[in-house]
Design a protein around this motif. Structure first.
Motif, mmCIF file in Angstrom:
data_model
loop_
_atom_site.group_PDB
_atom_site.id
_atom_site.type_symbol
_atom_site.label_atom_id
_atom_site.label_comp_id
_atom_site.label_asym_id
_atom_site.label_seq_id
_atom_site.Cartn_x
_atom_site.Cartn_y
_atom_site.Cartn_z
ATOM 1 N N ALA A 66 7.742 -23.258 -52.754
ATOM 2 C CA ALA A 66 7.358 -22.051 -52.107
ATOM 3 C C ALA A 66 7.954 -20.519 -52.316
ATOM 4 O O ALA A 66 9.663 -20.964 -53.385
ATOM 5 C CB ALA A 66 8.360 -22.339 -50.944
ATOM 6 N N ARG A 67 7.386 -19.947 -52.223
ATOM 7 C CA ARG A 67 7.359 -18.554 -52.518
ATOM 8 C C ARG A 67 7.564 -17.641 -51.726
ATOM 9 O O ARG A 67 6.724 -17.587 -51.227
ATOM 10 C CB ARG A 67 7.552 -18.274 -54.155
ATOM 11 N N PHE A 68 8.773 -16.846 -51.193
ATOM 12 C CA PHE A 68 8.836 -15.911 -50.240
ATOM 13 C C PHE A 68 9.084 -14.937 -50.860
ATOM 14 O O PHE A 68 9.872 -14.215 -51.753
ATOM 15 C CB PHE A 68 10.609 -15.975 -48.933
ATOM 16 N N GLU A 69 8.302 -13.308 -50.565
ATOM 17 C CA GLU A 69 8.769 -12.742 -49.621
ATOM 18 C C GLU A 69 9.035 -11.269 -48.590
ATOM 19 O O GLU A 69 8.978 -11.796 -47.746
ATOM 20 C CB GLU A 69 7.976 -11.465 -50.411
ATOM 21 N N ARG A 70 10.613 -10.321 -49.028
ATOM 22 C CA ARG A 70 10.975 -10.834 -47.828
ATOM 23 C C ARG A 70 9.755 -9.036 -47.352
ATOM 24 O O ARG A 70 9.008 -8.335 -48.828
ATOM 25 C CB ARG A 70 12.080 -9.407 -48.349
ATOM 26 N N THR A 71 9.669 -8.652 -45.917
ATOM 27 C CA THR A 71 8.365 -8.319 -45.458
ATOM 28 C C THR A 71 9.752 -7.190 -44.367
ATOM 29 O O THR A 71 10.866 -7.257 -44.322
ATOM 30 C CB THR A 71 8.156 -8.308 -44.409
ATOM 31 N N ASP A 72 9.233 -5.755 -44.263
ATOM 32 C CA ASP A 72 10.174 -5.255 -43.449
ATOM 33 C C ASP A 72 9.557 -5.056 -41.730
ATOM 34 O O ASP A 72 10.103 -4.278 -41.132
ATOM 35 C CB ASP A 72 9.279 -3.731 -43.736
ATOM 36 N N ASP A 73 9.260 -6.192 -41.906
ATOM 37 C CA ASP A 73 9.243 -6.714 -40.284
ATOM 38 C C ASP A 73 9.946 -7.492 -39.447
ATOM 39 O O ASP A 73 11.021 -7.808 -40.187
ATOM 40 C CB ASP A 73 7.769 -7.885 -40.016
ATOM 41 N N PRO A 74 10.584 -6.549 -38.302
ATOM 42 C CA PRO A 74 11.991 -6.540 -37.658
ATOM 43 C C PRO A 74 11.819 -8.445 -37.467
ATOM 44 O O PRO A 74 13.710 -8.703 -37.276
ATOM 45 C CB PRO A 74 12.439 -6.315 -36.692
ATOM 46 N N GLY A 75 11.513 -8.950 -36.876
ATOM 47 C CA GLY A 75 11.058 -9.827 -36.160
ATOM 48 C C GLY A 75 10.797 -11.358 -37.612
ATOM 49 O O GLY A 75 11.740 -12.180 -37.179
ATOM 50 N N SER A 76 10.620 -11.070 -38.320
ATOM 51 C CA SER A 76 10.608 -11.983 -39.370
ATOM 52 C C SER A 76 11.219 -12.152 -40.942
ATOM 53 O O SER A 76 12.391 -12.998 -40.754
ATOM 54 C CB SER A 76 8.845 -12.453 -39.996
ATOM 55 N N GLY A 77 10.605 -10.766 -41.155
ATOM 56 C CA GLY A 77 12.118 -10.784 -42.495
ATOM 57 C C GLY A 77 11.631 -11.623 -43.290
ATOM 58 O O GLY A 77 11.032 -10.774 -44.180
ATOM 59 N N TRP A 78 10.668 -12.585 -43.666
ATOM 60 C CA TRP A 78 10.805 -13.390 -45.029
ATOM 61 C C TRP A 78 8.543 -13.999 -44.553
ATOM 62 O O TRP A 78 9.036 -14.554 -43.566
ATOM 63 C CB TRP A 78 11.344 -14.367 -45.693
ATOM 64 N N ARG A 79 8.364 -14.069 -46.063
ATOM 65 C CA ARG A 79 6.909 -13.811 -45.425
ATOM 66 C C ARG A 79 6.651 -14.528 -46.320
ATOM 67 O O ARG A 79 6.976 -14.716 -47.584
ATOM 68 C CB ARG A 79 5.995 -13.639 -45.302
ATOM 69 N N CYS A 80 6.198 -15.955 -46.408
ATOM 70 C CA CYS A 80 5.384 -17.786 -47.200
ATOM 71 C C CYS A 80 4.540 -17.070 -48.391
ATOM 72 O O CYS A 80 3.309 -16.548 -48.256
ATOM 73 C CB CYS A 80 5.492 -18.544 -47.187
ATOM 74 N N THR A 81 4.267 -16.311 -48.928
ATOM 75 C CA THR A 81 3.192 -16.139 -50.314
ATOM 76 C C THR A 81 2.050 -17.437 -50.895
ATOM 77 O O THR A 81 1.314 -16.976 -51.627
ATOM 78 C CB THR A 81 3.395 -14.907 -51.366
ATOM 79 N N ALA A 82 3.267 -18.413 -51.573
ATOM 80 C CA ALA A 82 2.840 -19.745 -52.477
ATOM 81 C C ALA A 82 3.334 -20.233 -51.651
ATOM 82 O O ALA A 82 5.283 -20.807 -51.583
ATOM 83 C CB ALA A 82 3.148 -19.457 -53.733
ATOM 84 N N LEU A 83 2.935 -22.193 -51.393
ATOM 85 C CA LEU A 83 3.457 -23.143 -51.056
ATOM 86 C C LEU A 83 2.645 -24.591 -51.569
ATOM 87 O O LEU A 83 1.628 -24.354 -51.657
ATOM 88 C CB LEU A 83 3.197 -23.731 -49.608
ATOM 89 N N ARG A 84 3.258 -24.854 -52.213
ATOM 90 C CA ARG A 84 2.560 -26.472 -52.599
ATOM 91 C C ARG A 84 3.177 -27.463 -52.581
ATOM 92 O O ARG A 84 5.059 -27.543 -52.771
ATOM 93 C CB ARG A 84 2.657 -26.163 -54.440
ATOM 94 N N LEU A 85 3.006 -28.559 -52.178
ATOM 95 C CA LEU A 85 3.174 -30.173 -51.904
ATOM 96 C C LEU A 85 2.608 -31.049 -52.674
ATOM 97 O O LEU A 85 2.254 -31.148 -52.602
ATOM 98 C CB LEU A 85 3.366 -30.246 -50.172
ATOM 99 N N GLY A 86 4.001 -31.706 -53.680
ATOM 100 C CA GLY A 86 3.747 -32.308 -54.315
ATOM 101 C C GLY A 86 3.893 -34.241 -54.164
ATOM 102 O O GLY A 86 4.613 -33.852 -53.170
#
Length: 164
Positions: free
Chosen positions: A144-164
């Motif tokens: 997974a790849r996460f990017e920091r957001t400015d939202d006070p509630g979440s903080g991190w948002r997943c921008t890519a995800l793969r299940l192998g």
């Protein structure tokens, strides 16, 4: 009585109307007579630039906790223990569609659980996570790849995800 066989013409080519034959090229694996046998060498690739992480240990620990919490939530959704709507604030729309499709394809025999988690922060505000998960008697990889957001509630948002 003598029979003669007439050769049938090959079918016409695609655009020219003429017959097409495959062109064969002789491949040699040894140098011919009189050749020196010198092999052309390719230049060596340059080593990759070193990854410089500017994250402090406290930021890395916070990212590890936050992304681990989101991925555990995603595994609970994959098992069917939680509804997919709970991931809405934590994942982008394409990632959420991918995860919903993965949820529908899986038949749950035992709950999924983390075995190992590795986190790397290649840029400030970006975290890349590799997780080994035990699912249904097998170990599967989750990247997974996460990017920091400015939202006070979440903080991190997943921008890519793969299940192998």
């Amino acid at each position: 009585m003598t029979t003669t066989l007439a050769a049938t013409p090959p079918p016409p080519g695609p655009a020219t109307g003429t017959a097409t034959r495959p062109r064969l090229r002789r491949m040699t694996y040894e140098p011919g007579p009189g050749a020196t046998g010198a092999v052309a060498t390719l230049p060596l690739p340059r080593p990759p630039a070193p990854v410089v992480t500017t994250a402090t240990p406290a930021e890395t620990a916070h990212a590890h906790r936050s992304t681990g919490r989101i991925l555990r939530l995603a595994l609970e959704v994959l098992d069917g223990r939680r509804p997919p709507a709970q991931l809405t604030g934590h994942m982008t729309a394409p990632v959420l569609r991918y995860w919903r499709a993965a949820t529908q394809q899986r038949t749950v025999r035992s709950p999924a659980r983390f075995t190992r988690m590795r986190l790397c922060m290649p840029q400030p505000g970006v975290a890349e996570v590799a997780v080994a998960c035990a699912m249904d008697g097998r170990v599967r990889a989750l990247a997974a790849r996460f990017e920091r957001t400015d939202d006070p509630g979440s903080g991190w948002r997943c921008t890519a995800l793969r299940l192998g």
